[in-house]
Scaffold this active site. Structure first.
Site, mmCIF file in Angstrom:
data_model
loop_
_atom_site.group_PDB
_atom_site.id
_atom_site.type_symbol
_atom_site.label_atom_id
_atom_site.label_comp_id
_atom_site.label_asym_id
_atom_site.label_seq_id
_atom_site.Cartn_x
_atom_site.Cartn_y
_atom_site.Cartn_z
ATOM 1 N N LYS A 39 3.613 4.384 -2.520
ATOM 2 C CA LYS A 39 2.804 3.213 -2.865
ATOM 3 C C LYS A 39 2.369 2.447 -1.617
ATOM 4 O O LYS A 39 3.172 2.203 -0.724
ATOM 5 C CB LYS A 39 3.638 2.298 -3.768
ATOM 6 C CG LYS A 39 2.869 1.175 -4.429
ATOM 7 C CD LYS A 39 3.745 0.542 -5.495
ATOM 8 C CE LYS A 39 3.115 -0.646 -6.151
ATOM 9 N NZ LYS A 39 1.836 -0.425 -6.766
ATOM 10 N N GLY A 44 8.707 0.946 3.252
ATOM 11 C CA GLY A 44 8.854 2.300 3.801
ATOM 12 C C GLY A 44 7.514 2.983 4.009
ATOM 13 O O GLY A 44 7.293 3.652 5.027
ATOM 14 N N CYS A 45 6.599 2.796 3.069
ATOM 15 C CA CYS A 45 5.283 3.423 3.163
ATOM 16 C C CYS A 45 4.458 2.806 4.295
ATOM 17 O O CYS A 45 3.708 3.497 4.977
ATOM 18 C CB CYS A 45 4.545 3.322 1.832
ATOM 19 S SG CYS A 45 5.411 4.211 0.512
ATOM 20 N N THR A 46 4.622 1.503 4.494
ATOM 21 C CA THR A 46 3.926 0.832 5.586
ATOM 22 C C THR A 46 4.455 1.333 6.927
ATOM 23 O O THR A 46 3.678 1.646 7.834
ATOM 24 C CB THR A 46 4.081 -0.699 5.471
ATOM 25 O OG1 THR A 46 3.487 -1.115 4.235
ATOM 26 C CG2 THR A 46 3.415 -1.410 6.624
ATOM 27 N N ALA A 49 3.094 4.890 7.495
ATOM 28 C CA ALA A 49 1.669 4.881 7.822
ATOM 29 C C ALA A 49 1.435 4.368 9.236
ATOM 30 O O ALA A 49 0.629 4.942 9.993
ATOM 31 C CB ALA A 49 0.906 4.030 6.809
#
Length: 158
Positions: A39, A44-46, A49
């Site tokens: 998401k 974690g995704c930030t 990325a």
């Protein structure tokens, strides 16, 4: 169906944040780093990325394109890209067809609740469209460096 290293990677056509279609078959001649994440805008995704962003130029020198894939829509991807200055496309897999083809749409458990979602994973696809390496159940810390080192070693061996 389990996707194995050495197999032809499943082709896909997905819309990116600019509402342009991105097709794996059109990326022949380049290494493709295809990473699946749950998401936009989550911690974690930030981090993942931004780690890919920070290593983006190094990957470019290895003839590699980076593509992120999540179920989020194009508008959310655009906000995520703008907020974190991401230099690569994020693809919309809202019906999780591609995630299923790569075996990363799985049953997850959190706080005693079960639900279907993306298992954070990265796939390295070579210039001929073959899956050379799969990292599953990825832990974000040091992951991008591991992908870079593996790809650099592959390129040096050619």
């Amino acid at each position: 169906m389990t996707l194995l290293e050495g197999q032809k990677a499943p082709d896909f056509s997905l819309m990116n944040e600019k509402r342009e279609m991105v097709q794996l078959a059109n990326l022949k001649g380049q290494n493709v780093i295809l990473y699946f994440y749950p998401k936009d805008m989550t911690p974690g995704c930030t981090t993942e990325a931004c780690d890919f962003r920070d290593k983006f130029e190094d990957f470019s020198h290895l003839n590699a394109v980076v593509l992120g894939v999540s179920p989020d829509n194009a508008n959310k991807h655009t906000k995520f890209i703008d907020k974190h200055s991401l230099p690569f496309s994020l693809l919309v897999d809202d019906d999780h067809t591609v995630a299923e083809a790569y075996g990363v749409w799985v049953l997850k458990k959190m706080y005693g609740r079960e639900y279907m979602g993306i298992e954070r994973s990265t796939f390295l696809i070579d210039t001929e469209g073959k899956l050379v390496k799969a990292w599953r159940k990825v832990r974000v810390k040091n992951h991008i460096e591991e992908v870079y080192t593996y790809l650099a070693d592959q390129e040096a061996a050619k």
